[in-house]
Design an enzyme around this catalytic site. Structure first.
Site, short mmCIF file in Angstrom:
data_model
loop_
_atom_site.label_atom_id
_atom_site.label_comp_id
_atom_site.label_asym_id
_atom_site.label_seq_id
_atom_site.Cartn_x
_atom_site.Cartn_y
_atom_site.Cartn_z
CG ASP A 14 -2.02 -1.05 1.13
OD1 ASP A 14 -1.99 -1.85 0.17
OD2 ASP A 14 -2.90 -1.09 2.01
CG ASP A 57 11.47 0.17 14.32
OD1 ASP A 57 10.37 -0.10 14.86
OD2 ASP A 57 12.18 -0.70 13.79
CB ALA A 80 4.53 0.78 9.54
CB ALA A 81 1.08 -3.42 10.36
CB THR A 126 -7.43 -5.09 8.97
OG1 THR A 126 -7.69 -6.37 8.37
CG2 THR A 126 -7.11 -5.34 10.44
CD GLU A 128 -7.91 -11.60 9.23
OE1 GLU A 128 -7.74 -12.25 10.28
OE2 GLU A 128 -8.47 -12.08 8.23
CE1 TYR A 154 -2.25 -7.03 10.59
CE2 TYR A 154 -4.35 -8.11 10.15
CZ TYR A 154 -3.45 -7.10 9.90
OH TYR A 154 -3.74 -6.13 8.95
CE LYS A 158 -3.10 -3.54 11.04
NZ LYS A 158 -2.63 -2.25 10.53
NE ARG A 189 -2.04 -9.10 -0.37
CZ ARG A 189 -2.28 -8.77 0.90
NH1 ARG A 189 -1.42 -8.06 1.60
NH2 ARG A 189 -3.42 -9.13 1.46
P1 NAP Z 1 2.85 -4.89 3.89
O1 NAP Z 1 3.09 -4.99 2.43
O2 NAP Z 1 3.08 -6.08 4.74
O3 NAP Z 1 3.74 -3.67 4.45
C1 NAP Z 1 3.98 -3.50 5.81
C2 NAP Z 1 4.97 -2.36 5.99
O4 NAP Z 1 5.21 -2.16 7.40
C3 NAP Z 1 6.35 -2.60 5.36
O5 NAP Z 1 6.76 -1.42 4.72
C4 NAP Z 1 7.24 -2.86 6.57
O6 NAP Z 1 8.59 -2.50 6.40
C5 NAP Z 1 6.60 -1.92 7.58
N1 NAP Z 1 7.01 -2.19 8.96
C6 NAP Z 1 6.95 -3.37 9.61
N2 NAP Z 1 7.45 -3.23 10.86
C7 NAP Z 1 7.83 -1.94 11.00
C8 NAP Z 1 8.40 -1.19 12.05
N3 NAP Z 1 8.73 -1.75 13.23
N4 NAP Z 1 8.67 0.12 11.86
C9 NAP Z 1 8.38 0.70 10.67
N5 NAP Z 1 7.85 0.04 9.62
C10 NAP Z 1 7.56 -1.28 9.79
O7 NAP Z 1 1.35 -4.40 4.17
P2 NAP Z 1 0.27 -3.79 3.14
O8 NAP Z 1 -0.46 -4.90 2.48
O9 NAP Z 1 0.90 -2.73 2.36
O10 NAP Z 1 -0.76 -3.15 4.18
C11 NAP Z 1 -0.60 -1.82 4.67
C12 NAP Z 1 -1.32 -1.70 6.01
O11 NAP Z 1 -2.71 -1.98 5.84
C13 NAP Z 1 -0.84 -2.66 7.09
O12 NAP Z 1 -0.93 -2.01 8.32
C14 NAP Z 1 -1.84 -3.80 7.02
O13 NAP Z 1 -1.91 -4.45 8.28
C15 NAP Z 1 -3.10 -3.05 6.69
N6 NAP Z 1 -4.12 -3.77 5.93
C16 NAP Z 1 -3.78 -4.43 4.79
C17 NAP Z 1 -4.77 -5.05 4.05
C18 NAP Z 1 -4.45 -5.78 2.76
O14 NAP Z 1 -5.28 -6.57 2.30
N7 NAP Z 1 -3.31 -5.50 2.13
C19 NAP Z 1 -6.11 -4.99 4.47
C20 NAP Z 1 -6.40 -4.28 5.63
C21 NAP Z 1 -5.41 -3.65 6.34
P3 NAP Z 1 9.76 -3.58 6.01
O15 NAP Z 1 9.67 -3.71 4.52
O16 NAP Z 1 10.99 -2.93 6.48
O17 NAP Z 1 9.42 -4.86 6.72
O1 F7E Z 2 -4.94 -15.48 3.63
C1 F7E Z 2 -6.03 -18.99 3.39
C2 F7E Z 2 -5.80 -18.39 4.75
O2 F7E Z 2 -2.66 -14.62 4.16
C3 F7E Z 2 -6.21 -15.49 3.02
C4 F7E Z 2 -3.58 -9.38 5.18
O3 F7E Z 2 -3.30 -8.38 4.23
O4 F7E Z 2 -5.89 -9.42 4.59
C5 F7E Z 2 -4.73 -10.23 4.71
O5 F7E Z 2 -4.94 -11.27 5.65
C6 F7E Z 2 -6.88 -16.83 3.28
C7 F7E Z 2 -6.84 -17.27 4.75
O6 F7E Z 2 -4.62 -13.01 3.91
C8 F7E Z 2 -2.89 -20.52 2.37
O7 F7E Z 2 -6.00 -19.38 5.77
C9 F7E Z 2 -4.99 -21.10 2.47
O8 F7E Z 2 -8.09 -17.78 5.11
O9 F7E Z 2 -3.70 -14.07 1.93
P1 F7E Z 2 -3.88 -14.30 3.36
P2 F7E Z 2 -5.46 -12.72 5.23
O10 F7E Z 2 -5.12 -13.65 6.32
O11 F7E Z 2 -6.89 -12.64 4.82
C10 F7E Z 2 -6.33 -8.79 5.79
C11 F7E Z 2 -7.52 -7.94 5.47
C12 F7E Z 2 -5.23 -8.06 6.48
O12 F7E Z 2 -5.47 -7.06 7.14
C13 F7E Z 2 -3.90 -8.73 6.52
O13 F7E Z 2 -2.88 -7.77 6.81
O14 F7E Z 2 -6.20 -17.84 2.55
N1 F7E Z 2 -4.90 -19.81 2.90
N2 F7E Z 2 -3.76 -21.55 2.14
C14 F7E Z 2 -3.61 -19.41 2.84
N3 F7E Z 2 -3.05 -18.24 3.13
C15 F7E Z 2 -1.70 -18.12 2.94
N4 F7E Z 2 -1.11 -16.93 3.19
N5 F7E Z 2 -0.95 -19.18 2.48
C16 F7E Z 2 -1.48 -20.40 2.18
O15 F7E Z 2 -0.79 -21.32 1.78
#
Ligand code: NAP
Ligand code: F7E
Length: 330
Positions: A14, A57, A80-81, A126, A128, A154, A158, A189
């Site tokens: 993101d 950080d 960040a997370a 989120t 979640e 997680y 959150k 991703r």
């Molecule tokens: P992501 O790709 O996992 O990115 C997480 C970021 O957090 C990375 O830049 C990471 O840096 C940084 N970070 C981790 N620990 C840190 C620390 N101690 N200090 C500073 N930075 C730190 O996540 P994303 O998918 O872009 O998601 C962005 C945010 O939205 C997250 O908070 C996630 O939980 C939330 N979210 C995501 C989704 C989704 O579906 N993608 C949905 C709902 C909410 P490094 O590269 O250095 O590890």
């Molecule tokens: O899993 C199932 C797993 O890890 C999706 C994060 O961005 O979205 C994300 O969380 C589903 C789950 O995402 C595998 O059990 C099956 O039911 O892609 P995921 P997530 O857990 O939904 C939310 C909104 C966030 O906020 C989070 O930061 O897929 N699943 N087999 C698997 N998942 C993974 N990763 N790997 C497998 O092999």
């Protein structure tokens, strides 16, 4: 004069799309990067050359105070997370330190630098935080008022971030919004998430680089959208007159099986089953079975609407991974 935005999580999915979006809107963009010699720093410098990186950080409050004093942002986006649900079961404490308490550290840095009335704050909440069908049934999908029942360290962390953000809004008048975002995916991703794991494997199977994929729970259902659509919503939340929380989602749900089917179809394979093996290591101690969001409030109040649908999302991710994996074919 252009506005200044500070993005934490600049190396993440993101962070990439939000930085681009804000730059297009003429913002001066600062990105918080952690760690000594962060391995993703070079890539960020190449892909987002306009971003000014600041080393800090989320677990180190003095570094956050320094970052805010340095860039004096109008808007702070806390992305960040530790964001991988499965990993949060292995490392629950560091997950809380970053994903939960890290939010407090950042909010306190805003307060301690006397910026409560100057900065607009976005918190990445989120879906979640919801528990899935068994725990909080919602006929029209989860909205901003749905009961929270997190099912992972997680999700619990959150929930803390969500409520402490609301608390700073109510206690100190900080313009603070939580975006409750359902799953959003993209070419950026992380490979640990199921969608990217599948599209990479599908591309490699097509190119003869691997012959199967190992997965856990195929019956889980998620509301999957495209990340570029969602970062626009983050920005829109901070442009409102009043700070509020918003759900962003597509309003559709698909199972992991549906994703597999659609991804294999992109490479001309109608039956994915011979290519998929169950591996219990990918099952979680507690699962969220079904997520579907209701983003009516964001649609009517912000004018937000997702552009990319499920089929388009799968297609663009498979095509992207085919292009990347081709370079490994001898
Ligand atoms: P992501 O790709 O996992 O990115 C997480 C970021 O957090 C990375 O830049 C990471 O840096 C940084 N970070 C981790 N620990 C840190 C620390 N101690 N200090 C500073 N930075 C730190 O996540 P994303 O998918 O872009 O998601 C962005 C945010 O939205 C997250 O908070 C996630 O939980 C939330 N979210 C995501 C989704 C989704 O579906 N993608 C949905 C709902 C909410 P490094 O590269 O250095 O590890
Ligand atoms: O899993 C199932 C797993 O890890 C999706 C994060 O961005 O979205 C994300 O969380 C589903 C789950 O995402 C595998 O059990 C099956 O039911 O892609 P995921 P997530 O857990 O939904 C939310 C909104 C966030 O906020 C989070 O930061 O897929 N699943 N087999 C698997 N998942 C993974 N990763 N790997 C497998 O092999």
């Amino acid at each position: 004069m252009s506005k200044k935005a500070l993005i934490t999580g600049i190396t993440g999915q993101d962070g990439y799309y939000l930085a681009k979006t804000l730059f297009q809107k003429n913002y001066e963009v600062f990105g918080l990067i952690r760690g000594q010699n962060n391995p993703k720093k070079n890539l960020v410098e190449q892909e987002l050359p306009f971003v000014k990186l600041i080393e800090a950080d989320l677990t180190d409050q003095s570094s956050l105070v320094r970052a805010i004093n340095y860039c004096q942002p109008d808007e702070v986006y806390n992305l960040a997370a530790i964001s991988f649900v499965a990993y949060s079961f292995y490392a629950p404490q560091i997950t809380f330190d970053i994903t939960g308490k890290g939010v407090l550290n950042l909010l306190e840095a805003i307060r301690l630098t006397n910026n409560l009335d100057k900065i607009k704050f976005y918190q990445a909440s989120t879906s979640e935080m919801f528990g899935g069908l068994e725990y909080n049934r919602q006929e029209k999908g989860y909205d901003e008022k749905a009961l929270l029942h997190p099912r992972s360290p997680y999700g619990v962390a959150k929930v803390y971030g969500h409520y402490i953000t609301r608390n700073y809004r109510e206690s100190y008048g900080l313009f603070a919004c939580s975006g409750i975002l359902f799953n959003h995916e993209s070419e950026k991703r992380g490979y640990e998430f199921v969608t990217r794991k599948i599209t990479q494997a599908v591309a490699r199977i097509k190119l003869g680089l691997q012959d199967h994929i190992e997965l856990g729970n195929l019956d889980a259902k998620r509301d999957w959208g495209y990340a570029a659509d969602y970062v626009e919503g983050m920005w829109q939340m901070l442009q409102q007159n009043n700070p509020e929380d918003f759900v962003l989602a597509t309003g559709e749900t698909h199972s992991v099986k549906d994703f597999l089917k659609a991804a294999f179809k992109e490479i001309g394979i109608n039956d994915y089953q011979p290519y998929v093996k169950h591996n219990p290591a990918f099952m979680r101690p507690a699962e969220v079975d079904l997520l579907i969001g209701n983003s009516q409030k964001a649609e009517s109040q912000l004018g937000w609407k997702r552009q990319v649908d499920f089929k388009q999302l799968v297609k663009l991710m498979v095509e992207n991974d085919l292009a990347i994996e081709k370079q490994f074919v001898k």
